[in-house]
Design a protein around this motif. Structure first.
Motif, PDB file in Angstrom:
ATOM      1  N   ILE A  10     102.703   8.991 -40.349  1.00 41.42           N
ATOM      2  CA  ILE A  10     102.731   7.889 -41.298  1.00 41.42           C
ATOM      3  C   ILE A  10     101.715   6.869 -40.798  1.00 41.42           C
ATOM      4  N   ILE A  11     100.626   6.716 -41.538  1.00 39.04           N
ATOM      5  CA  ILE A  11      99.564   5.794 -41.151  1.00 39.04           C
ATOM      6  C   ILE A  11      99.727   4.512 -41.958  1.00 39.04           C
ATOM      7  N   ARG A  12      99.934   3.421 -41.274  1.00 37.98           N
ATOM      8  CA  ARG A  12     100.040   2.128 -41.955  1.00 37.98           C
ATOM      9  C   ARG A  12      98.670   1.443 -41.915  1.00 37.98           C
ATOM     10  N   VAL A  13      98.015   1.427 -43.065  1.00 35.35           N
ATOM     11  CA  VAL A  13      96.711   0.792 -43.174  1.00 35.35           C
ATOM     12  C   VAL A  13      96.930  -0.715 -43.315  1.00 35.35           C
ATOM     13  N   TYR A  14      96.235  -1.475 -42.505  1.00 36.17           N
ATOM     14  CA  TYR A  14      96.485  -2.914 -42.373  1.00 36.17           C
ATOM     15  C   TYR A  14      95.218  -3.707 -42.667  1.00 36.17           C
ATOM     16  N   ASP A  15      95.388  -4.823 -43.343  1.00 39.30           N
ATOM     17  CA  ASP A  15      94.269  -5.748 -43.524  1.00 39.30           C
ATOM     18  C   ASP A  15      94.798  -7.174 -43.524  1.00 39.30           C
ATOM     19  N   SER A  16      93.979  -8.072 -43.051  1.00 38.75           N
ATOM     20  CA  SER A  16      94.362  -9.483 -43.052  1.00 38.75           C
ATOM     21  C   SER A  16      93.191 -10.341 -43.519  1.00 38.75           C
ATOM     22  N   ALA A  19      91.792 -17.701 -41.554  1.00 43.49           N
ATOM     23  CA  ALA A  19      91.174 -19.016 -41.703  1.00 43.49           C
ATOM     24  C   ALA A  19      89.956 -19.175 -40.806  1.00 43.49           C
ATOM     25  N   GLY A  20      89.566 -18.129 -40.103  1.00 42.30           N
ATOM     26  CA  GLY A  20      88.409 -18.175 -39.213  1.00 42.30           C
ATOM     27  C   GLY A  20      88.163 -16.812 -38.604  1.00 42.30           C
ATOM     28  N   MET A  21      87.159 -16.721 -37.747  1.00 45.37           N
ATOM     29  CA  MET A  21      86.745 -15.440 -37.190  1.00 45.37           C
ATOM     30  C   MET A  21      87.544 -15.021 -35.968  1.00 45.37           C
ATOM     31  N   ALA A  22      88.317 -15.942 -35.385  1.00 43.82           N
ATOM     32  CA  ALA A  22      89.091 -15.611 -34.181  1.00 43.82           C
ATOM     33  C   ALA A  22      90.192 -16.645 -34.006  1.00 43.82           C
ATOM     34  N   PRO A  23      91.287 -16.279 -33.289  1.00 45.58           N
ATOM     35  CA  PRO A  23      92.302 -17.274 -32.961  1.00 45.58           C
ATOM     36  C   PRO A  23      91.637 -18.425 -32.187  1.00 45.58           C
ATOM     37  N   ALA A 102      92.665   0.250 -39.695  1.00 46.33           N
ATOM     38  CA  ALA A 102      92.000  -0.919 -40.263  1.00 46.33           C
ATOM     39  C   ALA A 102      90.503  -0.663 -40.222  1.00 46.33           C
ATOM     40  N   HIS A 103      89.781  -1.361 -41.082  1.00 44.75           N
ATOM     41  CA  HIS A 103      88.324  -1.267 -41.080  1.00 44.75           C
ATOM     42  C   HIS A 103      87.798  -2.384 -40.195  1.00 44.75           C
ATOM     43  N   ASN A 104      87.124  -2.002 -39.118  1.00 47.62           N
ATOM     44  CA  ASN A 104      86.764  -2.930 -38.047  1.00 47.62           C
ATOM     45  C   ASN A 104      88.035  -3.485 -37.429  1.00 47.62           C
ATOM     46  N   ALA A 105      88.826  -2.580 -36.885  1.00 47.30           N
ATOM     47  CA  ALA A 105      90.149  -2.935 -36.354  1.00 47.30           C
ATOM     48  C   ALA A 105      90.072  -3.981 -35.253  1.00 47.30           C
ATOM     49  N   LYS A 106      88.954  -4.044 -34.555  1.00 50.47           N
ATOM     50  CA  LYS A 106      88.816  -5.030 -33.478  1.00 50.47           C
ATOM     51  C   LYS A 106      89.043  -6.444 -33.994  1.00 50.47           C
ATOM     52  N   PHE A 107      88.621  -6.698 -35.222  1.00 51.04           N
ATOM     53  CA  PHE A 107      88.832  -8.028 -35.808  1.00 51.04           C
ATOM     54  C   PHE A 107      90.309  -8.286 -36.055  1.00 51.04           C
ATOM     55  N   ASP A 108      90.963  -7.396 -36.792  1.00 46.41           N
ATOM     56  CA  ASP A 108      92.369  -7.616 -37.152  1.00 46.41           C
ATOM     57  C   ASP A 108      93.284  -7.613 -35.937  1.00 46.41           C
ATOM     58  N   GLY A 117     100.626   0.662 -29.994  1.00 46.69           N
ATOM     59  CA  GLY A 117     100.106   1.040 -31.306  1.00 46.69           C
ATOM     60  C   GLY A 117      98.932   1.998 -31.184  1.00 46.69           C
ATOM     61  N   VAL A 118      98.925   3.028 -32.007  1.00 47.79           N
ATOM     62  CA  VAL A 118      97.831   3.998 -32.042  1.00 47.79           C
ATOM     63  C   VAL A 118      96.990   3.694 -33.273  1.00 47.79           C
ATOM     64  N   TRP A 119      95.702   3.397 -33.062  1.00 47.89           N
ATOM     65  CA  TRP A 119      94.868   2.876 -34.125  1.00 47.89           C
ATOM     66  C   TRP A 119      93.768   3.840 -34.543  1.00 47.89           C
TER      67      TRP A 119
END
Length: 244
Positions: A10-16, A19-23, A102-108, A117-119
């Motif tokens: 079961i692959i949960r595709v995630y996107d967010s 309010a900016g590029m990083a915490p 995720a697409h460009n998971a490093k960002f999310d 988590g296995v990405w």
């Protein structure tokens, strides 16, 4: 789906949207789309879910300019912490994912990176599978690969539409590559088809002279994907006896 088929993943595709590029900039919207991967190769779509998020601080206008989410829209929305269980599965129809994508998971993953988590990073996968694409942004790949979106995917540049597009991209990739292969690719920096900066911008790495590639791999503050790809190209040339 065959009667003997079993559920493999079961692959949960995630996107967010943020309010900016990083915490410490906060998340302003999240979405998930589930893909159910069966042993006979059949891939089904599970639940689609999204929620606006109150980031706890004003949303900069330049961020709203990307996703059209404003302070007024999120003032009564839950905090990110209040929806974490919905993302990880504890309150998402009782379904816990085996993988995240995720697409460009490093960002999310700056905001959401559950323990163990296995990405799958569809950006890294796409760089290898479709090197001739004009670029590997999600919107470009949608049209380059003629990916179809459902009517209920929501407006463009919002979390649900991007999660749905990422899921469609992942389904296309799973037609020719295994989930295990994509997980391994996602653990490494991206292998870039072309260099994206400097005097060689737009060229394939195999077209660049060895001296420039050797300079790249020595840089400490350069993009890790570019350094990784330069290293691999130099390694390929050495193995094949090439000197330039």
């Amino acid at each position: 789906m065959s009667e003997d088929a079993t559920l493999d993943a079961i692959i949960r595709v995630y996107d967010s949207e943020t309010a900016g590029m990083a915490p410490p900039a906060g998340v302003v919207e999240v979405a998930t789309v589930d893909l159910w991967v069966h042993s006979d190769g059949v891939i089904g779509r599970g639940r689609m879910w999204s929620s606006l998020i109150n980031p706890g601080a004003p949303i900069p206008p330049e961020a709203s300019g990307v996703h059209d989410i404003t302070d007024d829209m999120v003032k009564d929305a839950p905090s990110f912490g209040e929806v974490i269980d919905r993302i990880t599965g504890h309150h998402n129809e009782g379904v816990t994912p085996t993988h995240y994508a995720a697409h460009n998971a490093k960002f999310d993953r700056q905001w959401f990176d559950p323990p163990n988590g296995v990405w799958v990073d569809t950006y890294k996968v796409a760089c290898l599978m479709w090197p001739d694409a004009p670029n590997h942004k999600l919107g470009t790949l949608r049209y380059y690969l003629n990916l179809k979106l459902a009517d209920d995917a929501g407006p463009r540049h919002r979390a649900l539409a991007d999660a749905y597009t990422t899921a469609a991209l992942l389904r296309r990739a799973l037609a020719t590559a295994s989930l295990e292969e994509m997980v391994e690719v996602s653990k490494q920096p991206a292998v870039l088809p072309r260099i994206q900066f400097g005097k060689h911008a737009g060229k394939r790495f195999l077209e660049i002279e060895a001296g420039y590639l050797e300079w790249m791999v020595k840089q400490k503050d350069m993009d890790e994907d570019a350094v990784h790809t330069a290293f691999l190209e130099l390694q390929r040339r050495r193995e094949q006896g090439e000197t330039t």
